[in-house]
Scaffold this motif. Structure first.
Motif, mmCIF file in Angstrom:
data_model
loop_
_atom_site.group_PDB
_atom_site.id
_atom_site.type_symbol
_atom_site.label_atom_id
_atom_site.label_comp_id
_atom_site.label_asym_id
_atom_site.label_seq_id
_atom_site.Cartn_x
_atom_site.Cartn_y
_atom_site.Cartn_z
ATOM 1 N N LEU A 1 37.832 -1.804 87.526
ATOM 2 C CA LEU A 1 38.823 -0.799 87.150
ATOM 3 C C LEU A 1 40.030 -0.877 88.080
ATOM 4 O O LEU A 1 39.897 -1.192 89.267
ATOM 5 C CB LEU A 1 38.206 0.605 87.229
ATOM 6 N N PRO A 2 41.246 -0.598 87.566
ATOM 7 C CA PRO A 2 42.450 -0.673 88.405
ATOM 8 C C PRO A 2 42.530 0.482 89.392
ATOM 9 O O PRO A 2 41.907 1.531 89.199
ATOM 10 C CB PRO A 2 43.586 -0.587 87.379
ATOM 11 N N GLY A 3 43.336 0.310 90.466
ATOM 12 C CA GLY A 3 43.582 1.396 91.403
ATOM 13 C C GLY A 3 42.628 1.409 92.581
ATOM 14 O O GLY A 3 41.764 0.544 92.733
ATOM 15 N N ASP A 4 42.834 2.438 93.456
ATOM 16 C CA ASP A 4 41.959 2.581 94.620
ATOM 17 C C ASP A 4 40.660 3.271 94.210
ATOM 18 O O ASP A 4 40.435 3.556 93.026
ATOM 19 C CB ASP A 4 42.666 3.361 95.731
ATOM 20 N N MET A 5 39.795 3.564 95.192
ATOM 21 C CA MET A 5 38.481 4.128 94.878
ATOM 22 C C MET A 5 38.587 5.454 94.139
ATOM 23 O O MET A 5 37.837 5.722 93.197
ATOM 24 C CB MET A 5 37.666 4.295 96.168
ATOM 25 N N GLN A 6 39.551 6.300 94.553
ATOM 26 C CA GLN A 6 39.703 7.594 93.879
ATOM 27 C C GLN A 6 40.089 7.405 92.411
ATOM 28 O O GLN A 6 39.574 8.085 91.528
ATOM 29 C CB GLN A 6 40.770 8.442 94.587
ATOM 30 N N ASP A 7 40.978 6.442 92.153
ATOM 31 C CA ASP A 7 41.373 6.144 90.774
ATOM 32 C C ASP A 7 40.179 5.657 89.956
ATOM 33 O O ASP A 7 40.059 5.963 88.765
ATOM 34 C CB ASP A 7 42.466 5.072 90.735
ATOM 35 N N LYS A 8 39.299 4.899 90.596
ATOM 36 C CA LYS A 8 38.149 4.327 89.905
ATOM 37 C C LYS A 8 37.124 5.392 89.508
ATOM 38 O O LYS A 8 36.500 5.302 88.452
ATOM 39 C CB LYS A 8 37.468 3.270 90.786
ATOM 40 N N VAL A 9 36.935 6.404 90.361
ATOM 41 C CA VAL A 9 35.891 7.396 90.080
ATOM 42 C C VAL A 9 36.423 8.619 89.336
ATOM 43 O O VAL A 9 35.642 9.394 88.787
ATOM 44 C CB VAL A 9 35.197 7.869 91.391
ATOM 45 N N ASP A 10 37.748 8.790 89.285
ATOM 46 C CA ASP A 10 38.333 9.962 88.624
ATOM 47 C C ASP A 10 37.852 10.166 87.188
ATOM 48 O O ASP A 10 37.611 11.307 86.771
ATOM 49 C CB ASP A 10 39.863 9.899 88.660
ATOM 50 N N PRO A 11 37.712 9.101 86.375
ATOM 51 C CA PRO A 11 37.242 9.324 85.001
ATOM 52 C C PRO A 11 35.882 10.009 84.935
ATOM 53 O O PRO A 11 35.613 10.765 84.006
ATOM 54 C CB PRO A 11 37.177 7.900 84.428
ATOM 55 N N TYR A 12 35.031 9.773 85.927
ATOM 56 C CA TYR A 12 33.704 10.369 85.932
ATOM 57 C C TYR A 12 33.715 11.811 86.442
ATOM 58 O O TYR A 12 32.774 12.556 86.261
ATOM 59 C CB TYR A 12 32.746 9.506 86.775
ATOM 60 N N LEU A 13 34.828 12.178 87.093
ATOM 61 C CA LEU A 13 34.958 13.524 87.625
ATOM 62 C C LEU A 13 35.844 14.406 86.730
ATOM 63 O O LEU A 13 36.028 15.589 87.012
ATOM 64 C CB LEU A 13 35.555 13.476 89.040
ATOM 65 N N ARG A 14 36.368 13.837 85.648
ATOM 66 C CA ARG A 14 37.325 14.541 84.802
ATOM 67 C C ARG A 14 36.824 15.887 84.288
ATOM 68 O O ARG A 14 37.570 16.871 84.296
ATOM 69 C CB ARG A 14 37.728 13.628 83.638
ATOM 70 N N PRO A 15 35.558 16.025 83.843
ATOM 71 C CA PRO A 15 35.096 17.337 83.376
ATOM 72 C C PRO A 15 35.179 18.419 84.456
ATOM 73 O O PRO A 15 35.407 19.590 84.154
ATOM 74 C CB PRO A 15 33.642 17.078 82.970
ATOM 75 N N LEU A 16 35.009 18.024 85.706
ATOM 76 C CA LEU A 16 35.093 18.990 86.801
ATOM 77 C C LEU A 16 36.539 19.397 87.040
ATOM 78 O O LEU A 16 36.843 20.572 87.278
ATOM 79 C CB LEU A 16 34.484 18.391 88.076
ATOM 80 N N TYR A 17 37.437 18.424 86.983
ATOM 81 C CA TYR A 17 38.863 18.724 87.097
ATOM 82 C C TYR A 17 39.292 19.703 86.000
ATOM 83 O O TYR A 17 40.017 20.664 86.238
ATOM 84 C CB TYR A 17 39.702 17.446 86.956
ATOM 85 N N ASP A 18 38.839 19.438 84.778
ATOM 86 C CA ASP A 18 39.243 20.261 83.631
ATOM 87 C C ASP A 18 38.823 21.710 83.798
ATOM 88 O O ASP A 18 39.593 22.631 83.500
ATOM 89 C CB ASP A 18 38.643 19.692 82.336
ATOM 90 N N ALA A 19 37.599 21.930 84.282
ATOM 91 C CA ALA A 19 37.104 23.291 84.464
ATOM 92 C C ALA A 19 37.920 24.033 85.519
ATOM 93 O O ALA A 19 38.306 25.193 85.323
ATOM 94 C CB ALA A 19 35.627 23.269 84.853
#
Length: 322
Positions: free
Chosen positions: A175-193
């Motif tokens: 996946l492109p980007g740094d580590m935070q960019d790579k894991v952000d898709p898996y954390l998206r539901p938490l961000y949304d809440a």
């Protein structure tokens, strides 16, 4: 042929009960095989005695929920009729009366099922809570709401949300980007809440100050988390070592909520899920609550409940033929 009458003084309640194009009342009529007529604020229910009695219980329960602030949706109608069928309608009396918190848009977050109310009570009364159940039961969203409530009441200073990125595995490197960019898709539901609760501006400000932290589970290792509300989501995908590591991060004046669906384990060996093991090990320990949701607590589309039931039936049949 039996008849029952219910007097409704509030015109808005009458409108809420009947629903758009009388959709709510048609659902009740079909479910109980009764006729329901509005006569100037007086509801008349006609049908067989048992059906009329159950329909009356459902209508009264719905009116009570509406007075507590609940919106009478199709999902609410289905839920109430199922509770009445179980003879548990009295448990609905205080449901939704006390809101959990208010979102950035002014919406009051309320428990919509008895299971959700009991889950919130577990979080109020215990330092650590394990919330287990199918998709759509509000496990994560209500946990976030309780974290926001604790933060606004100055009971904690930090909100930490985490989940394992099991689905990513070795593919993270592609996946492109740094580590935070790579894991952000898996954390998206938490961000949304959190975004829903705080609004964009406050959410961004709290993230910058470190008051809100959303990170993969691996980032928790070696830390002691004081005065924090910590939520571990998708915990069915943790190993035994990971969930033990997470639990032992608990610091002073902190609370933890661990959520997961043990029917959706993505680990290579589902039998080694840390959540499944933790439920067995932690059962009976004081100040640790374990709450199980059922398909009745699903507050999404009706088909979500039907899908869960179908899979449960399929899996049960497969076990019987094994």
């Amino acid at each position: 042929m039996a008849e029952r009458f219910i007097h409704i003084e509030d015109e808005s309640q009458l409108s809420a009960l009947f629903g758009q194009l009388d959709s709510n009342i048609h659902h009740i009529e079909k479910n109980y095989n009764v006729g329901i007529i509005n006569r100037g604020g007086m509801i008349k229910i006609i049908g067989d005695e048992t059906d009329v009695a159950d329909a009356e219980k459902s209508v009264n329960a719905l009116l009570k929920l509406n007075s507590n602030g609940q919106i009478l949706s199709d999902q609410t109608i289905r839920y109430v009729t199922s509770v009445v069928a179980d003879g548990a309608e009295r448990q609905l009396e205080d449901l939704g009366k006390d809101g959990v918190c208010v979102t950035s848009s002014g919406k009051i977050v309320r428990p919509r099922t008895i299971g959700q109310k009991n889950y919130i009570d577990e979080i109020k009364n215990n330092t650590i809570v394990l919330g287990i159940g199918p998709a759509g039961t509000g496990k994560t969203y209500l946990a976030v709401a309780m974290a926001v409530k604790a933060f606004r009441e100055h009971k904690i200073k930090k909100i930490i949300l985490t989940r394992p990125a099991v689905e990513a595995g070795e593919k993270l490197g592609f996946l492109p980007g740094d580590m935070q960019d790579k894991v952000d898709p898996y954390l998206r539901p938490l961000y949304d809440a959190l975004f829903d609760m705080f609004g964009g501006e406050s959410f961004s400000r709290y993230m910058e100050k470190g008051i809100i932290e959303v990170a993969p589970l691996a980032y928790m290792r070696g830390r002691t988390l004081d005065e924090a509300f910590i939520i571990l989501d998708e915990a069915q995908n943790t190993t035994s070592e990971q969930i033990k590591m997470f639990l032992t991060r608990l610091g002073n004046e902190s609370r933890m909520v661990i959520t997961g669906d043990i029917t959706q384990i993505d680990l290579p060996d589902p039998k080694k899920s840390g959540l499944v093991e933790a439920v067995k090990i932690l059962k009976g320990i004081d100040d640790i609550g374990i709450h199980r949701f059922s398909e009745k607590d699903v507050v999404r589309h009706k088909l979500v409940q039907d899908i869960i039931r179908a899979y449960e039936k399929f899996n049960e049949g497969r076990k019987n033929h094994a």
